[in-house]
Motif scaffolding. Structure first.
Motif, PDB file in Angstrom:
ATOM      1  N   ALA A 167       3.843  31.961  -2.924  1.00 53.32           N
ATOM      2  CA  ALA A 167       4.339  32.834  -4.142  1.00 53.32           C
ATOM      3  C   ALA A 167       3.908  33.962  -3.736  1.00 53.32           C
ATOM      4  O   ALA A 167       2.908  34.776  -4.354  1.00 53.32           O
ATOM      5  CB  ALA A 167       3.618  33.112  -5.647  1.00 53.32           C
ATOM      6  N   SER A 168       4.744  34.866  -2.769  1.00 55.30           N
ATOM      7  CA  SER A 168       5.060  35.749  -1.776  1.00 55.30           C
ATOM      8  C   SER A 168       4.255  36.357  -3.053  1.00 55.30           C
ATOM      9  O   SER A 168       4.766  38.489  -2.408  1.00 55.30           O
ATOM     10  CB  SER A 168       5.690  36.158  -1.030  1.00 55.30           C
ATOM     11  N   THR A 169       6.307  36.645  -4.259  1.00 57.24           N
ATOM     12  CA  THR A 169       5.606  37.360  -4.509  1.00 57.24           C
ATOM     13  C   THR A 169       5.479  38.703  -6.021  1.00 57.24           C
ATOM     14  O   THR A 169       5.574  38.601  -6.569  1.00 57.24           O
ATOM     15  CB  THR A 169       7.235  38.013  -5.128  1.00 57.24           C
ATOM     16  N   ALA A 170       4.962  37.026  -6.405  1.00 50.83           N
ATOM     17  CA  ALA A 170       3.505  37.427  -7.601  1.00 50.83           C
ATOM     18  C   ALA A 170       2.964  38.415  -7.691  1.00 50.83           C
ATOM     19  O   ALA A 170       2.740  38.898  -6.546  1.00 50.83           O
ATOM     20  CB  ALA A 170       2.622  35.827  -8.049  1.00 50.83           C
ATOM     21  N   SER A 171       2.334  38.641  -8.623  1.00 52.19           N
ATOM     22  CA  SER A 171       1.448  39.885  -8.279  1.00 52.19           C
ATOM     23  C   SER A 171       0.048  39.846  -7.809  1.00 52.19           C
ATOM     24  O   SER A 171      -0.659  40.568  -7.450  1.00 52.19           O
ATOM     25  CB  SER A 171       0.978  40.318 -10.103  1.00 52.19           C
ATOM     26  N   GLU A 172      -0.041  38.136  -8.405  1.00 54.42           N
ATOM     27  CA  GLU A 172      -1.691  38.186  -7.681  1.00 54.42           C
ATOM     28  C   GLU A 172      -1.126  36.810  -6.295  1.00 54.42           C
ATOM     29  O   GLU A 172      -0.752  35.528  -6.436  1.00 54.42           O
ATOM     30  CB  GLU A 172      -2.220  37.096  -8.424  1.00 54.42           C
ATOM     31  N   PRO A 173      -0.298  37.259  -5.679  1.00 49.41           N
ATOM     32  CA  PRO A 173       0.937  36.737  -3.971  1.00 49.41           C
ATOM     33  C   PRO A 173      -0.709  35.161  -3.983  1.00 49.41           C
ATOM     34  O   PRO A 173      -1.667  35.235  -3.584  1.00 49.41           O
ATOM     35  CB  PRO A 173       0.913  37.564  -3.605  1.00 49.41           C
ATOM     36  N   GLU A 174       0.314  34.035  -3.752  1.00 51.40           N
ATOM     37  CA  GLU A 174      -0.004  33.361  -2.751  1.00 51.40           C
ATOM     38  C   GLU A 174       0.476  33.016  -1.862  1.00 51.40           C
ATOM     39  O   GLU A 174       1.155  32.357  -1.897  1.00 51.40           O
ATOM     40  CB  GLU A 174      -0.271  32.241  -3.865  1.00 51.40           C
ATOM     41  N   PHE A 175       0.063  32.868   0.094  1.00 49.47           N
ATOM     42  CA  PHE A 175       0.820  32.043   0.747  1.00 49.47           C
ATOM     43  C   PHE A 175      -0.126  30.729   1.099  1.00 49.47           C
ATOM     44  O   PHE A 175      -0.045  30.756   2.218  1.00 49.47           O
ATOM     45  CB  PHE A 175       0.434  33.455   2.038  1.00 49.47           C
ATOM     46  N   GLY A 176       0.421  29.999   0.427  1.00 56.46           N
ATOM     47  CA  GLY A 176      -0.126  28.335   1.391  1.00 56.46           C
ATOM     48  C   GLY A 176       1.360  27.909   1.437  1.00 56.46           C
ATOM     49  O   GLY A 176       2.377  27.860   1.064  1.00 56.46           O
ATOM     50  N   ILE A 177       1.654  27.876   3.204  1.00 56.28           N
ATOM     51  CA  ILE A 177       2.656  26.976   3.274  1.00 56.28           C
ATOM     52  C   ILE A 177       2.805  25.448   3.627  1.00 56.28           C
ATOM     53  O   ILE A 177       4.078  25.144   4.809  1.00 56.28           O
ATOM     54  CB  ILE A 177       2.725  27.742   4.745  1.00 56.28           C
ATOM     55  N   LEU A 178       1.959  24.566   2.777  1.00 55.82           N
ATOM     56  CA  LEU A 178       1.151  23.356   2.716  1.00 55.82           C
ATOM     57  C   LEU A 178       3.358  22.281   2.426  1.00 55.82           C
ATOM     58  O   LEU A 178       4.378  22.176   2.919  1.00 55.82           O
ATOM     59  CB  LEU A 178       0.787  22.613   2.274  1.00 55.82           C
ATOM     60  N   PRO A 179       3.319  23.427   1.608  1.00 52.17           N
ATOM     61  CA  PRO A 179       5.441  22.356   1.030  1.00 52.17           C
ATOM     62  C   PRO A 179       6.239  22.629   2.380  1.00 52.17           C
ATOM     63  O   PRO A 179       6.916  22.184   2.973  1.00 52.17           O
ATOM     64  CB  PRO A 179       5.322  23.861   0.095  1.00 52.17           C
ATOM     65  N   PHE A 180       5.738  24.118   3.220  1.00 50.11           N
ATOM     66  CA  PHE A 180       6.627  24.206   3.635  1.00 50.11           C
ATOM     67  C   PHE A 180       6.971  23.028   5.612  1.00 50.11           C
ATOM     68  O   PHE A 180       7.780  22.857   6.185  1.00 50.11           O
ATOM     69  CB  PHE A 180       6.696  25.763   4.537  1.00 50.11           C
ATOM     70  N   ILE A 181       5.800  23.157   5.678  1.00 49.06           N
ATOM     71  CA  ILE A 181       5.364  22.212   6.936  1.00 49.06           C
ATOM     72  C   ILE A 181       6.084  21.029   6.158  1.00 49.06           C
ATOM     73  O   ILE A 181       6.214  20.126   6.882  1.00 49.06           O
ATOM     74  CB  ILE A 181       3.564  22.101   7.218  1.00 49.06           C
ATOM     75  N   LEU A 182       5.634  20.673   5.365  1.00 50.45           N
ATOM     76  CA  LEU A 182       5.443  18.912   4.201  1.00 50.45           C
ATOM     77  C   LEU A 182       6.754  19.012   4.598  1.00 50.45           C
ATOM     78  O   LEU A 182       7.465  17.642   4.821  1.00 50.45           O
ATOM     79  CB  LEU A 182       4.399  18.540   3.389  1.00 50.45           C
ATOM     80  N   THR A 183       7.987  19.838   3.888  1.00 49.88           N
ATOM     81  CA  THR A 183       9.698  19.784   3.642  1.00 49.88           C
ATOM     82  C   THR A 183       9.653  19.251   5.572  1.00 49.88           C
ATOM     83  O   THR A 183      10.773  18.568   6.028  1.00 49.88           O
ATOM     84  CB  THR A 183       9.602  20.553   3.344  1.00 49.88           C
ATOM     85  N   SER A 184       9.315  20.640   6.434  1.00 52.93           N
ATOM     86  CA  SER A 184      10.184  20.506   7.479  1.00 52.93           C
ATOM     87  C   SER A 184       9.780  18.962   8.322  1.00 52.93           C
ATOM     88  O   SER A 184      10.244  17.683   9.016  1.00 52.93           O
ATOM     89  CB  SER A 184       9.704  21.302   8.262  1.00 52.93           C
ATOM     90  N   ILE A 185       8.167  18.643   8.031  1.00 52.50           N
ATOM     91  CA  ILE A 185       8.104  17.321   8.345  1.00 52.50           C
ATOM     92  C   ILE A 185       9.097  15.592   7.771  1.00 52.50           C
ATOM     93  O   ILE A 185       9.229  15.077   8.451  1.00 52.50           O
ATOM     94  CB  ILE A 185       6.276  16.982   8.662  1.00 52.50           C
ATOM     95  N   TYR A 186       8.493  15.633   6.552  1.00 47.35           N
ATOM     96  CA  TYR A 186       9.806  15.079   5.635  1.00 47.35           C
ATOM     97  C   TYR A 186      11.153  15.342   6.611  1.00 47.35           C
ATOM     98  O   TYR A 186      11.573  13.749   6.897  1.00 47.35           O
ATOM     99  CB  TYR A 186       9.325  14.980   4.048  1.00 47.35           C
ATOM    100  N   GLY A 187      11.773  16.308   6.498  1.00 46.38           N
ATOM    101  CA  GLY A 187      12.670  16.291   7.100  1.00 46.38           C
ATOM    102  C   GLY A 187      13.539  15.860   8.370  1.00 46.38           C
ATOM    103  O   GLY A 187      14.911  15.242   8.199  1.00 46.38           O
ATOM    104  N   THR A 188      12.999  16.177   8.792  1.00 44.55           N
ATOM    105  CA  THR A 188      13.004  15.806  10.332  1.00 44.55           C
ATOM    106  C   THR A 188      13.135  14.368  10.466  1.00 44.55           C
ATOM    107  O   THR A 188      13.752  13.904  11.127  1.00 44.55           O
ATOM    108  CB  THR A 188      11.675  16.510  11.107  1.00 44.55           C
TER     109      THR A 188
END
Lengths: 283, 251, 287
Positions: free
Chosen positions: C56-77
């Protein structure tokens, strides 16, 4: 007589092969037909010869066509001497096997790096660090790095086909290394350079992710020198913007059809060139 | 006749392979010297040390001296390109450049800085005449050299070598790829050329050595076994191995 | 004469520099990615960055966890490989061994065209044909999903798989096949039981190349995957490593932008790993 099991295996494999090949063929035919049917009706002289106007609400893609042309030219102007030079170093000068291995490994690594990473590094290095801002030049330089391995490899391949006896003959007459390269080696690698150019043009025309943050989105109509120093969208980036951000699907498909035609032309000329030179080689 | 080239204690290695062992030889001026021996004996390798063509192979290491007119050609002060101009080479397979006949001959003079068209025309004609091929090609000087027959190509290569006015001509089995008629024309040419040039020829054909050479050197396994006047070497060899070779007992 | 030597040396030097250019470029890219990617990781913490489940990069208290992206890239590939490799493999065997010359020539042209079509064109067709079709067929609110991305990626890796496998299959010595035929095996048995195993390193290289292409693709995926940082699920909108970088770069700043560089660094490490694997198979193929 073949056993039942063997017969089943054979027909199973046959079916799998026919389906796979048929599917691939159908896919290509569908893609080409769909893009042409959707795109060609939207291609008009007006579209090709004007720039977008907010006042009349019309869209023209002339700036994008010119931007693409400028990017292709600027990239080739840099990448040809660099790539050919690198290939000459590898085939004519390099004696250290480890160094050659390292250079070739680096070239392979470069061709495996995704274009979005090129875009990012191009933005950091050319636009910010070197101060080129978001411009066609920054985009072109980014593409130079991307296409360097291609030009290097095709040139290297054709340099390898220049007979060693030509070099020996020239050295035997007392020619220096540079003269040998200039007079008997370089003329022999023209085909490799041309093939490298064609492949690079194909790749440049199709590139979008690397250009997004380096060359930008603008649709201004510029001459080449002005164009290179200002931001501008290539055809692919324009397609993306019109489709994804503005919902102008007609224009997007028109651009897609143009890109498809260009891709077809590039592939045909690559085939033609390789056949032409293969014939010449038979001497 | 004075000596033009001398090799002293020459050794050569390809990587680990000791390809030439302590070769000592003197080559007299304006004569034909033939190198004979079974294939792989080092005769071609030795020929290439005489104008430093071996420099082009990365793994080669050389010790000893080769003196040309009293100067060691492996001395670091020697300009290799100038050396190769004075000591020309004709290769085993004809290797004309993929250019016109004229440009092939003019390549050497242009390399060494001659630009005048008149001068080049003159050199081209003279070289082709010296190589006894002028009459065959004078009407098609602008045609590609690759369209010539093998024998013509080889004489063209000889003309190309002559065009830079060398003192010595090294010939590495120049007739091995040619038919008998072309071969005899090259042999006649060699005899004609020795009036003005020193010729060193590597040949696998002993009749050829007898027909054209004044002196013959016999190589075996990287060593120079015997060297002397051709007539004497073939009629009364002093070494048993030479005798075995020339009487056809091996090789 | 001294002048000549100087000129030759200078020219040698120029060519040496040109030769080292590729190495320089790789170093430049690596250095830039590491320098710009490290700060955000140290600030967020390596573990929270890589394994944080929420972006949640633009939230007032931003969070930067990229597990969703990593997993999506792995599953997608993985999904693209699962669909693309069998199709590409069987087509390659057919084209290299069985097809008549006319069919082969046509298909080679078709495959080259498939390889040359710009990714935005794939994205466009995917957006307007595939995404609505997926929505209709699976009756979901939005067709822009991991599933659509997998289909597009499978199509996009097809040409690499077919071409590289064909090259490997065509290089199999004819003697092997003749020996098998002489033992009474049928041609098809021979191709699958002798030629394919003999070409297995090359085919493996084709698969790895496909993995590289799929994990690195950005634009086409951006147009069909919905681009929402969800944990991956087949029929939901998702965001890949590549699209995470592309979608926020134009308006990001500060820690958010630095985090995007860190994502690019992670992607780069994935690619380098894949390159090394590819090299391993290519070397094996050469021997």
């Amino acid at each position: 007589m073949l056993s039942k099991k063997r017969k089943a295996y054979i027909s199973g494999m046959k079916v799998a092969m026919y389906i796979s090949t048929g599917l691939t063929a159908a896919l290509v035919i569908f893609l080409v037909a769909y893009v042409f049917i959707k795109g060609i009706p939207h291609i008009s002289w007006e579209l090709l010869s004007t720039k977008p106007s907010y006042i009349s609400g019309r869209i023209g893609i002339l700036p994008d066509i010119l931007n693409t042309l400028y990017i292709v030219l600027a990239t080739l102007i840099f990448v040809i001497p660099l790539g050919v030079g690198a290939a000459i170093y590898l085939t004519e000068y390099a004696k250290n096997k480890k160094l050659v291995g390292m250079i070739e490994y680096a070239a392979e690594a470069l061709s495996g790096i995704p274009s979005i990473i090129y875009g990012l590094v191009g933005m950091l290095f050319f636009c910010q660090f070197l101060g080129f801002k978001t411009s066609l030049l920054a985009g072109s330089l980014t593409l130079v790095i991307m296409n360097l391995p291609t030009v290097m490899r095709t040139t290297q391949e054709s340099l390898k086909t220049v007979p060693q006896s030509y070099r020996d003959g020239a050295f035997g007459l007392g020619a220096g290394k540079w003269r040998v390269i200039k007079t008997v080696v370089l003329p022999g690698c023209v085909d490799g350079v041309i093939t490298g150019c064609i492949l690079s043009i194909g790749r440049i025309l199709g590139e979008s992710a690397a250009l997004l943050f380096t060359a930008g989105f603008a649709h201004a109509l510029n001459g080449i020198f002005e164009g290179l120093t200002s931001p501008g969208a290539s055809l692919t980036v324009a397609l993306y913007v019109y489709a994804k951000e503005q919902g102008e699907f007609g224009v997007a498909f028109a651009i897609a059809a143009i890109l498809m035609i260009l891709t077809l032309l590039i592939n045909l000329s690559a085939t033609f060139v390789s056949k032409h030179f293969a014939k010449k080689r038979e001497f | 006749m004075s000596d033009i080239m001398t090799a002293k204690d020459l050794n050569l290695w390809y990587g680990e392979t000791h390809a030439l062992k302590n070769v000592n030889i003197t080559i007299p001026e304006k004569s034909i010297t033939a190198f004979i021996g079974p294939s792989g004996c080092g005769k071609s390798t030795f020929l290439k040390t005489l104008n430093r063509m071996n420099d082009l192979i990365p793994s080669v290491k050389i010790t000893g001296e080769v003196c040309y007119n009293g100067q060691n050609i492996y001395d670091s002060l020697v300009d290799v390109n100038e050396l190769r101009r004075e000591i020309g080479m004709v290769f085993q397979k004809p290797n004309p450049f993929p250019m016109s006949i004229y440009d092939n001959i003019a390549y050497g003079p242009r390399t060494h800085g001659i630009k005048s068209k008149v001068k080049l025309d003159e050199i081209v004609e003279q070289s082709l005449r010296d190589a006894a091929i002028w009459d065959e090609v004078k009407d098609r000087l602008k045609k590609n050299a690759l369209g010539m027959s093998g024998g013509q190509q080889q004489r063209l290569c000889i003309a190309r070598a002559l065009a830079v006015k060398p003192k010595i001509l090294l010939m590495d089995e120049p007739t091995s790829a040619l038919d008998p008629i072309s071969t005899s024309r090259i042999e006649e040419l060699a005899i004609e050329l020795k009036k003005s040039y020193t010729i060193v020829i590597v040949t696998h054909n002993m009749q050829q050595a007898v027909r054209i050479s004044d002196n013959t050197a016999f190589f075996l396994l990287g060593e120079l076994i015997e060297y002397g006047e051709t007539e004497k070497l073939f009629s009364q060899p002093t070494d048993k191995r030479t005798e075995d070779y020339i009487t056809g007992r091996f090789g | 004469m001294k002048k000549n030597k100087l000129i030759e040396r200078t020219i040698h030097g120029i060519f040496l520099i040109l030769g080292l250019l590729t190495v320089g470029c790789v170093l430049l890219i690596t250095v830039y990615l590491v320098i710009s990617g490290i700060p955000a990781i140290t600030e967020i913490g390596l573990f929270d960055f890589l394994f944080g489940a929420k972006w949640a990069s633009t939230a007032s208290e931003p969070e930067f966890g990229i597990l969703p992206f990593i997993l999506t890239s792995i599953y997608g590939t993985a999904g693209a490989i699962l669909i693309g490799v069998p199709i590409g493999f069987f087509a390659a065997v057919y084209l290299s061994k069985l097809a008549n010359p006319k069919v082969k020539a046509f298909m080679e042209g078709a495959v080259s065209l498939l390889a040359g079509i710009p990714s935005v064109v794939y994205g466009l067709v995917g957006m307007l044909v595939l995404v609505p079709a997926v929505r209709e067929i699976f009756d979901i609110p939005d067709g822009a999903s991991l599933f659509s991305a997998i289909i597009v990626l499978a199509i996009m890796i097809l040409p690499s798989i077919i071409k590289v496998s064909m090259t490997a299959l065509e290089a199999v010595p004819k003697e092997y096949e003749d020996a098998s035929l002489a033992l009474g095996a049928t041609p098809i048995e021979t191709y699958f039981k002798v030629s394919v195993p003999a070409a297995k390193s090359g085919i493996a290289a084709a698969v790895v190349l496909g993995v590289g292409r799929a994990i690195g693709e950005a634009m086409a995926v951006m147009m069909v995957s919905g681009n929402v940082p969800n944990m991956p699920s087949l029929f939901q909108s998702v965001r890949f490593l590549t699209t995470a970088v592309a979608s926020e770069m134009s308006y990001s700043s500060g820690l958010q932008q630095q985090a995007l560089f860190s994502i690019a660094l992670v992607l780069f490490l994935f690619i380098m790993l894949i390159n090394a694997t590819l090299n391993f198979f290519l070397k094996k193929e050469k021997d």
